[in-house]
Design an enzyme around this catalytic site. Structure first.
Site, PDB file in Angstrom:
ATOM      1  N   THR A 198      44.684  30.602  46.122  1.00 36.83           N
ATOM      2  CA  THR A 198      44.658  31.970  45.627  1.00 36.83           C
ATOM      3  C   THR A 198      43.434  32.224  44.760  1.00 36.83           C
ATOM      4  OG1 THR A 198      47.075  31.928  45.598  1.00 36.83           O
ATOM      5  CG2 THR A 198      45.996  33.708  44.398  1.00 36.83           C
ATOM      6  N   ASP A 239      40.407  28.572  40.139  1.00 33.08           N
ATOM      7  CA  ASP A 239      40.189  29.704  39.229  1.00 33.08           C
ATOM      8  C   ASP A 239      41.291  29.859  38.199  1.00 33.08           C
ATOM      9  OD1 ASP A 239      42.203  30.481  40.943  1.00 33.08           O
ATOM     10  OD2 ASP A 239      41.525  32.551  41.116  1.00 33.08           O
ATOM     11  N   ASP A 271      41.701  25.095  45.456  1.00 32.33           N
ATOM     12  CA  ASP A 271      42.827  26.007  45.241  1.00 32.33           C
ATOM     13  C   ASP A 271      42.810  27.067  46.340  1.00 32.33           C
ATOM     14  OD1 ASP A 271      44.950  27.325  43.889  1.00 32.33           O
ATOM     15  OD2 ASP A 271      43.506  28.704  42.997  1.00 32.33           O
TER      16      ASP A 271
END
Length: 856
Positions: free
Chosen positions: A499, A824, A497
């Site tokens: 961000t 996250d 991922d």
């Protein structure tokens, strides 16, 4: 009427249900307080009495009756508006009870939307975010069929100024929890230690060792009958017990630590409108139909739709990966992009503003809850380490079995040959001697078979992994599953991922243009143009909302916590770095200062303006916003000496080049300007009794340009280079837009100039190419895409899951791939669960992501 029956009214009055007549026998049995049971009357239900329009109710409004064994009613049916209904037909309720007709005291409200329909509506709005998709798929369902906010209020029997009924009964909290569910995703109980040990014992290697140990014990004790004949079998069993215990205890302890970490997040209280009054209650008591009060900093506990006028800006990056705040409105506002949308999602946070939300989905019916329910399914197949040990066990078992059989056959042939030639043994068969000799041959073969088993290998592997887990824990990595230590070492591809994983998840000023100079460090700005830094700090801080602020880190913590608008928080950080703490500036120009006027940012104007008056009576207007738009309003700029000088054509052209350069780097570019207003500006600039905003936002002076982004973590570029040198391909899979994703991927080395056109794809293009209409993977198409793919932007959780699944199943490169996933957000959870090893961020990661991971 012809059956010796009489009629009696059952429900009358102002109830929203139609008057119903129940036919009763002349001598009914006794009735208890909770139940009225009567023998059934006529063989067929009577015709429905005529009703006026105000009494007309949907088919779902049925009185719950049972007629098991009743001669006067069809067996197992319920009575509704249209007569008797088969079990399960419509929403007539459950057939219950004994002979006779049982009347339920409780009558459910007629909700014209089910929990599943509301959940589907939420999912539809989440999956379709572009203007064409919203027009084609969402608006017909949300505004036409559901009727927008007003239609949803009506369907859920809610008055906007009262909310859910504050008293128990039809339409209260208890009823709605039974119909729409509770606002809690039930956590699966932790497996007991004995169950983990039993599961560990299912390993083929350990099963083989256990069988070999039992066989060795039998031979040693009963056949050979030696004093220490049991020793070898007990030694093998001891190794099996140690392996099972170490593995099970480690997994049990780590899972308990993980649950303890989650348990620290106590249930929070929210404010809702119940019975016309504001009530604080637990998020677990939230029900569909509640009107929830929202304010800056709140984390949404359920899915819903925004009500009425509001200034909400929602941070949805944990669900979508996008860093841009989302504006909300009761109806869609469509421009070039979706300007505002009505739906709010559980797990997202209110970045700024206040408003009200009508709760539509709770618990497992929310988008986040549904994802959490899906990832509870155990990862299919065995891990990489188990597969390797299984393959080795099969090989050893097969080879040792053939060798043992061959040895026994050779010994038998040798014995037969010796008998034939009369060269050994006895010329005549002796049962006492030769049967014992044959048994010895078999024992020798079995011994070869048992000795070939590497009983120490599983023990060595388990102990090594246990030490690895302890060492990783010292490095702030919680390994939830023991085998993950080995699997991550064999990873061939990493899907990460962006961000919060590759980036810090905090918007930061990384470039500054001021006084015709460009800087990438704040200390360079302070050193080279000291006369400008104070003006730049003031212009940045004064023109921010006071509900945007920085929360100091806890003792031992690092970095400020952003509260409010991320972009404005970045400007506050910049002011601090330039040597002018933003709190000092705000103390000098407080929110309630006389003469202060704030013209808020809007998507139409794309700028914000604040007018303040200092202690000397001098008024200054500060304006910031989209660089191209604000620059067009400027006539001057602040030079190195801190003085305003004319903005010449050459300087304007230079600034436009800087804006383009910042855009190419994927930066969010903001122009910060100021203008000293005339002392009598409130009268001299009036038009029709008011000072027009356009008159204030003209003749501005450029103080500076700032380029803002969610910056890479410092260690990321080197880590990616290490992976690439080791032969591991790193891919970025993000929900952010293609331009930002490409810029970040280029900075960290995921995308290089040598990569072709297929290196960067958006989620829709990827989805259309590699899946069919039912969403099934077309493996041959995926095999053409993934080897070149480096960045997948605008991706949904399903896209991430498809990519991971397809790479795992692919043999396009000639070897099977071991896939690691890092993330996250809640949107990363399906891919984290599907991956061979999943890594979730511990500080910024959501609970859903952590639950789906192997390492935190």
């Amino acid at each position: 009427q012809g059956h010796g029956t009489r009629t009696a009214p059952l429900l009358t009055g102002s109830c929203s249900f139609p008057p119903l007549l129940l036919f009763l026998p002349p001598n009914p049995p006794s009735a208890s307080a909770n139940n009225l049971a009567y023998q059934a009357g006529p063989a067929h239900p009577p015709p429905r009495p005529p009703r006026s329009k105000e009494h007309a109710t949907p088919l779902r409004n049925t009185l719950q009756l049972s007629s098991a064994g009743a001669p006067g009613a069809p067996a197992g049916r319920t009575l509704g508006d249209s007569g008797w209904r088969e079990p399960g037909q419509g929403h007539g309720g459950q057939v219950a009870g004994s002979a006779g007709v049982e009347l339920s005291r409780r009558v459910s409200m007629a909700f014209t939307l089910t929990a599943k329909e509301l959940s589907s509506l939420v999912k539809l709005t989440f999956d379709n975010t572009t203007v064409p998709d919203v027009k084609q798929y969402v608006i017909p369902e949300y505004e036409t069929k559901a009727g927008g906010v007003d239609g949803l209020l009506k369907a859920l029997h809610i008055e906007k100024d009262k909310g859910v009924s504050g008293v128990e009964g039809a339409g209260g909290q208890k009823d709605r929890q039974e119909i729409f569910g509770r606002n809690k995703v039930e956590e699966e109980p932790q497996d007991p230690l004995w169950k983990l040990m039993w599961e560990a014992l299912q390993d083929p290697t350990l099963i083989f060792l256990t069988c070999a140990a039992l066989l060795s014990l039998f031979i040693g004790i009963f056949v050979e009958a030696k004093p220490l004949g049991w020793l070898e079998g007990v030694a093998i069993l001891f190794a099996v017990v140690v392996v099972v215990t170490v593995g099970a205890v480690n997994d049990y302890q780590k899972e308990r630590q993980f649950r303890d970490l989650n348990a620290k997040k106590e249930d929070v209280e929210v404010t809702v409108l119940r019975g016309g009054e504001m009530v604080n209650l637990s998020t677990h008591d939230l029900v569909v139909g509640d009107i929830l009060m929202l304010s800056t900093g709140d984390i949404l506990p359920a899915d819903g739709v925004v009500m009425g006028r509001n200034d909400l800006a929602i941070n949805e990056k944990m669900l979508t990966g996008e860093t841009d705040m989302k504006k909300k409105a009761p109806s869609y506002i469509l421009q070039e992009k979706v300007g505002a949308a009505p739906m709010l999602f559980a797990g997202t946070s209110v970045q700024e503003g206040e408003g009200r939300m009508l709760v539509l989905a709770v618990g497992p019916n929310t988008y986040q809850g549904g994802m959490e329910e899906r990832i509870k399914e155990a990862r299919t197949g065995r891990g990489v380490l188990q597969k390797k040990l299984d393959a080795m066990t099969d090989l050893i078992t097969t080879v040792s079995m053939y060798v043992s059989i061959a040895l026994v056959v050779i010994l038998l042939l040798r014995m037969a040959y010796a008998f034939h030639k009369a060269k050994c043994c006895f010329e005549a068969w002796d049962h006492q001697v030769h049967w014992s000799e044959l048994l010895g041959f078999v024992i020798t073969g079995i011994t070869i078979f048992v000795v070939a088993v590497p009983e120490g290998l599983p023990l060595a592997v388990t102990i090594a992994l246990a030490f690895s887990v302890k060492k990783m824990l010292r490095d702030q990595n919680l390994v939830r599953h023991l085998s993950a230590c080995e699997t991550m070492g064999g990873a061939t591809t990493i899907c990460s991922d962006k961000t919060g994983t590759l980036t810090t998840s905090k918007m930061t000023v990384v470039r500054v243009w001021a006084a015709n100079n460009t800087f990438d460090k704040m200390d360079a700005v302070a050193a080279k143009i000291p006369q400008v830094k104070e003006v730049l700090s003031q212009a940045a801080v004064i023109n921010t909302l006071f509900k945007t602020f920085l929360k100091a880190p806890p003792p031992g913590g690092k970095g400020f916590t952003y509260c409010g608008n991320d972009t404005e928080c970045a400007l506050l950080i910049m002011s601090n770095a330039l040597g002018f703490p933003y709190e000092k500036i705000r103390e000098k120009f407080p929110d309630d200062q006389p003469g202060r006027k704030v013209y808020s940012f809007s998507s139409d104007r794309k700028r914000m303006t604040t007018v303040v008056t200092d202690s000397s009576g001098r008024s200054t207007a500060y304006c910031k916003g989209a660089a191209e738009i604000v620059l067009a309003l400027c006539e001057k700029y602040v030079n190195e000496e801190g003085k305003e000088v004319p903005l010449t054509a050459s300087i304007r052209e230079e600034i436009n080049k800087v804006i383009s350069a910042f855009a190419n780097l994927g930066l969010r570019t903001i122009c910060i300007t100021a203008r000293e207003l005339p002392s009598d500006w409130q009268t001299s600039m009036q038009v029709n009794g008011e000072v027009p905003l356009a008159a204030i936002e003209e003749k501005l002076s450029v103080v500076g340009l700032v380029g803002i982004e969610d910056p890479l973590r410092d260690e990321v570029p080197d880590a990616i280079r290490d992976c690439q040198r080791a032969g591991i391909t790193v891919r970025m899979v993000t929900g952010d837009n293609m331009e930002t994703a490409r810029a970040i991927a280029t900075k960290c080395g995921i995308v290089t100039p040598q990569d072709g056109a297929g290196a960067v794809l958006d989620g829709k293009t990827f989805r259309d190419r590699v899946t069919d209409k039912e969403g099934n993977i077309i493996q041959r198409e995926l095999d053409l895409v993934w080897p070149q793919l480096r960045v997948l932007a605008r991706s949904t959780p399903l896209d991430k899951h498809v990519l991971v699944s397809g790479i795992q199943a692919s043999m396009a490169t000639g070897v099977a791939q071991t896939v690691a996933v890092t993330g996250d957000g809640t949107n990363d959870a399906p891919a984290l669960k599907k991956a061979d090893v999943g890594f979730a961020m511990g500080i910024q990661g959501t609970d859903v992501a952590k639950n789906a991971s192997d390492v935190i």
